[in-house]
Scaffold this motif. Structure first.
Motif, PDB file in Angstrom:
ATOM      1  N   ARG A   7       0.847  -1.187   0.000  1.00  0.00           N
ATOM      2  CA  ARG A   7       0.000   0.000   0.000  1.00  0.00           C
ATOM      3  C   ARG A   7       0.876   1.228   0.000  1.00  0.00           C
ATOM      4  NH1 ARG A   7      -4.042  -2.235   4.729  1.00  0.00           N
ATOM      5  NH2 ARG A   7      -4.776  -4.037   3.565  1.00  0.00           N
ATOM      6  N   SER A   8       0.492   2.225  -0.774  1.00  0.00           N
ATOM      7  CA  SER A   8       1.338   3.407  -0.898  1.00  0.00           C
ATOM      8  C   SER A   8       1.090   4.421   0.202  1.00  0.00           C
ATOM      9  CB  SER A   8       1.096   4.073  -2.264  1.00  0.00           C
ATOM     10  OG  SER A   8      -0.270   4.406  -2.416  1.00  0.00           O
ATOM     11  N   GLY A   9       0.032   4.250   0.968  1.00  0.00           N
ATOM     12  CA  GLY A   9      -0.227   5.180   2.055  1.00  0.00           C
ATOM     13  C   GLY A   9       0.861   5.152   3.094  1.00  0.00           C
ATOM     14  N   ARG A  27       1.812  -2.489   4.959  1.00  0.00           N
ATOM     15  CA  ARG A  27       1.692  -1.036   5.028  1.00  0.00           C
ATOM     16  C   ARG A  27       3.053  -0.392   4.873  1.00  0.00           C
ATOM     17  NH1 ARG A  27       0.547   1.212  10.961  1.00  0.00           N
ATOM     18  NH2 ARG A  27       1.046   3.123   9.858  1.00  0.00           N
ATOM     19  N   SER A  28       3.094   0.903   4.784  1.00  0.00           N
ATOM     20  CA  SER A  28       4.364   1.622   4.823  1.00  0.00           C
ATOM     21  C   SER A  28       4.397   2.453   6.098  1.00  0.00           C
ATOM     22  CB  SER A  28       4.534   2.510   3.588  1.00  0.00           C
ATOM     23  OG  SER A  28       3.483   3.442   3.480  1.00  0.00           O
ATOM     24  N   TRP A  29       5.611   2.723   6.563  1.00  0.00           N
ATOM     25  CA  TRP A  29       5.813   3.373   7.846  1.00  0.00           C
ATOM     26  C   TRP A  29       6.630   4.639   7.640  1.00  0.00           C
ATOM     27  CZ3 TRP A  29       4.101   0.508  12.270  1.00  0.00           C
ATOM     28  CH2 TRP A  29       3.643  -0.777  11.965  1.00  0.00           C
ATOM     29  N   PRO A 483       9.558   6.581   3.490  1.00  0.00           N
ATOM     30  CA  PRO A 483       8.532   5.695   4.060  1.00  0.00           C
ATOM     31  C   PRO A 483       8.979   4.245   3.843  1.00  0.00           C
ATOM     32  CG  PRO A 483       7.533   7.390   2.672  1.00  0.00           C
ATOM     33  CD  PRO A 483       9.011   7.430   2.412  1.00  0.00           C
ATOM     34  N   MET A 484       8.961   3.452   4.908  1.00  0.00           N
ATOM     35  CA  MET A 484       9.525   2.104   4.859  1.00  0.00           C
ATOM     36  C   MET A 484       8.444   1.066   4.630  1.00  0.00           C
ATOM     37  SD  MET A 484      11.724   2.746   8.305  1.00  0.00           S
ATOM     38  CE  MET A 484      10.266   3.544   8.991  1.00  0.00           C
ATOM     39  N   LYS A 485       8.788   0.040   3.860  1.00  0.00           N
ATOM     40  CA  LYS A 485       7.943  -1.134   3.706  1.00  0.00           C
ATOM     41  C   LYS A 485       8.732  -2.322   4.243  1.00  0.00           C
ATOM     42  CE  LYS A 485       5.403   0.412  -0.403  1.00  0.00           C
ATOM     43  NZ  LYS A 485       4.878   0.002  -1.730  1.00  0.00           N
ATOM     44  N   PRO A 486       8.173  -3.061   5.198  1.00  0.00           N
ATOM     45  CA  PRO A 486       8.916  -4.186   5.784  1.00  0.00           C
ATOM     46  C   PRO A 486       9.405  -5.179   4.731  1.00  0.00           C
ATOM     47  CG  PRO A 486       6.957  -3.718   7.067  1.00  0.00           C
ATOM     48  CD  PRO A 486       6.859  -2.872   5.843  1.00  0.00           C
TER      49      PRO A 486
END
Length: 701
Positions: A7-9, A27-29, A483-486
């Motif tokens: 997800r790009s959010g 998700r992104s963080w 923004p990080m994605k696991p």
């Protein structure tokens, strides 16, 4: 096949405990706002601006950074020249050729004399046993390096000579490698967990005339008599017609006898010296470190070297054949490690940085020694292991030194996950600001545990992709911007122009999966394989002319994020479907019973290839038929029925290198019951191999 759609959010830095595990990993963080406010790169807009300039105007971008360093002679010719296309001639890369400098001068003298950091702690040394500790300032480190360089010069070491270093993680290791750099000699550091045969092989390949080592050391509870291994290696060298002239020995476990504990540049008396340790001695070859440095001068004029002169050789194992001697040069490597350290860890002068890697690996070269010292950083140098004397050792050290930036391997994270949260949470870790991972792709489940438990959901995780050959980070988040994605290495670092190619060598745009390559050089790229430029060209440039070929598979998602899918050798073709072993491993370790997994191919009469999975259980779980069915179902649901494992084997331990990388080449042999394993000298625990052979799956589950 990919992970569930990203997800790009950009969610908040803290996340939500009510989210499902699947939701959290897709998700992104966002970076925490308080970190972004002070970061060197505070936003994605600023990142895109800097990255664009670094790729489109590399000479200007890196030229500005070069001005921060000392050059005895500035670059008067072309700042960058190169050829990446084997069809157009010899492969070569030259940054700032003709400029002269010395990297030791830049990481020590410049900090002491120009930046006035002489009293700043360069390293806090933490020994194997809790309570064994000391520290060394930049001024003290400079003095010890000069003394060592003078001692080496007295032994005949000159510019261009090769010196082998085989030592534990003690301060003398840093002193020795910087002394070599001061003289313009190439250091060839061999990890102190390697066998005598491996040491001999590397000495012979690089024609090292001098070896620096230590008497012995403890690795956890295990005593390693290093000098015995050295003597065995030197005997093998002698038999092969290459006698090593001198061997300098640090008296590490016998240090209590020397009374040198308070001397700068020496580790302190040990809490557990080995008083009855028998150290073999070869009169005429062996020299004590403390004796030859005892009367050496404390000033040493550095050797001024061309920016393209070699700095070191570091051997990296290929999947076949003998190890490759990767050669890095002075100027470009200095710029790249300094810059990547500063931006990837968002270094500020009050930081305490800790990279847990051994200096015997490229991570230790770049992010224990050269990168931090080039920035005037204070670092932790750790001799021990994460599980000794208990599994909370790392977090004890974090609190002790108020570590702000922490860098370790996914293997270590997964190992510590097995023991639950309590060993972590009983320590504050309040000083931590940035967490990093290195060595292999991190599975989302381990990423989330690292982020939530170790970092208290407030520390960005910089998941760095790079190689021995690249010298520094290639794909990585920036902690204040990305923004990080696991599980994703996110975006390219400055100067890096990645592409994804298909089997025909065509560049793929948008969402794609294929071969990861780089389109142009960055300053830290290796220049050759020592003594074998043909192998350099064949390994990295022949498959796709015009590109540096990483040997890794990669996927780019719809948001432009890069996901390393593993070595191309670790891709499987199951019934015509290309599968990434890394994806299957990630699906397996999402199961609550699984601590670690490794997946390899196995011949199949119908499918061509099928999946053979090795799984390591968490504490308190049993390997049962019910569990294997649950694991098969999980992979089927997470990826595809095509990816359903045919074999699942209980693996209490996996064959790993001393740096923690799983040796899938060996696992492929075990899966096929092929005992012709080739070189296994880099396997940390040889007993694991025998156990896995004896407990192979005999039939399809």
């Amino acid at each position: 096949m990919g992970l569930p759609e990203e997800r790009s959010g950009t969610g908040s830095g803290s996340g939500s405990e009510s989210r499902s595990r699947s939701g959290e990993r897709t998700r992104s963080w966002s970076p925490p706002p308080e970190l972004s406010r002070i970061a060197h790169v505070p936003s994605m807009a600023r990142y895109r601006e800097l990255h664009g300039r670094s790729v489109l105007e590399p000479r200007e971008f890196w030229g500005d950074i070069a001005k921060e360093f000392f050059w005895k002679t500035p670059c008067s010719g072309p700042f960058l020249q190169y050829n990446f296309d084997v069809t157009k001639g010899k492969i070569f890369i030259e940054w700032m050729k003709g400029a002269t400098t010395n990297i030791c001068y830049n990481v020590l003298d410049r900090n002491v004399n120009e930046k006035k950091l002489g009293d700043r702690v360069a390293f806090y040394w933490e020994g194997n046993e809790p309570g064994e500790a000391t520290q060394i300032t930049y001024r003290e480190l400079l003095t010890q390096v000069c003394r060592c360089a003078n001692a080496l010069r007295k032994q005949g070491i000159r510019k261009g000579d090769r010196v082998s270093i085989y030592m534990p993680m003690i301060l003398e290791l840093v002193v020795a490698m910087l002394a070599c750099a001061r003289l313009g000699a190439l250091h060839s550091i061999v990890f102190a967990g390697f066998s005598a045969e491996s040491l001999c092989e590397r000495i012979l390949d690089s024609s090292c005339t001098l070896l620096i080592t230590a008497d012995a050391f403890y690795r956890g509870e295990k005593l390693v008599n290093l000098k015995e291994l050295v003597d065995e290696a030197l005997h093998k060298c002698q038999e092969k017609g290459f006698p090593v002239k001198r061997c300098i020995v640090v008296k590490h476990l016998g240090r209590a006898e020397l009374g040198t504990g308070d001397s700068p540049g020496h580790s302190p008396p040990l809490k557990r010296p080995c008083q009855d340790l028998q150290i073999p001695w070869n009169q005429g070859v062996d020299l004590w470190w403390h004796e030859i440095l005892g009367d050496a001068g404390e000033e040493c004029e550095p050797e001024w070297c061309d920016a393209e002169d070699p700095l070191f050789i570091l051997y990296t194992s290929g999947s076949t054949g003998k190890p490759k001697g990767v050669v890095h040069t002075i100027g470009g490597y200095m710029l790249y490690t300094a810059t990547s350290f500063k931006y990837v860890f968002d270094f500020h002068e009050d930081d305490v940085f800790w990279c847990t890697a051994d200096i015997g690996w490229i991570t230790g070269h770049s992010y224990v020694t050269y990168g931090p010292l080039a920035n005037g950083a204070t670092s932790v140098l750790f001799e021990g292991i994460p599980t000794y004397p208990d599994v909370s050792r790392l977090w004890n050290i974090v609190d002790k030194y108020k570590v702000t930036k922490f860098y370790t391997a996914p293997t270590a994270i997964r190992l510590l996950m097995k023991f639950g949260d309590e060993p972590v949470t009983k320590y504050s870790r309040a000083s931590l600001q940035v967490l990093g991972t290195v060595g292999e792709p991190i599975n989302p489940e381990a990423w989330l545990w690292y982020y939530r438990v170790v970092g208290d959901q407030r520390c960005p995780v910089v998941d760095t992709f790079w190689q021995t050959e690249t010298g520094g980070h290639m794909l990585t988040p920036l902690p204040g911007a990305t923004p990080m994605k696991p599980g994703s290495a996110t975006f390219p670092f400055f100067g890096v122009a990645p592409a994804i190619l298909n089997e025909s060598g065509e560049e793929l745009e948008g969402e794609a999966e294929g071969y990861l390559v780089f389109k142009q050089p960055w300053p830290g790229i290796m220049r050759t394989v020592y003594g074998n430029h043909e192998r350099f060209e064949a390994t990295y440039f022949r498959k796709f002319p015009g590109y540096y070929v990483t040997g890794d598979g990669c996927r780019r998602d719809k948001d432009g994020y890069y996901w390393i899918t593993g070595r191309i050798d670790d891709m499987l073709n199951v019934s015509g479907h290309l599968l990434s072993t890394a994806e299957v491993e990630s699906a397996l370790v999402e199961h609550k019973a699984i601590a670690e997994a490794a997946v390899v191919s196995h011949p199949h009469p119908v499918k061509g290839e099928c999946l053979y999975c090795f799984v390591t259980l968490r504490e308190g779980y049993a390997f049962t038929p019910t569990l294997t069915e649950e694991l098969k179902k999980q992979v089927r649901e997470k990826i595809s029925p095509i990816a359903t494992p045919d074999y699942i084997q209980n693996a209490p331990g996996l064959p790993k290198t001393r740096s923690g990388k799983i040796m899938r080449r060996v696992l492929r042999k075990i899966a096929q019951n092929d005992h012709d394993l080739g070189d296994t000298s880099t396997v940390a625990d040889q007993s694991v191999i025998g156990h896995l052979f004896s407990h192979r799956c005999q039939t399809v589950l």
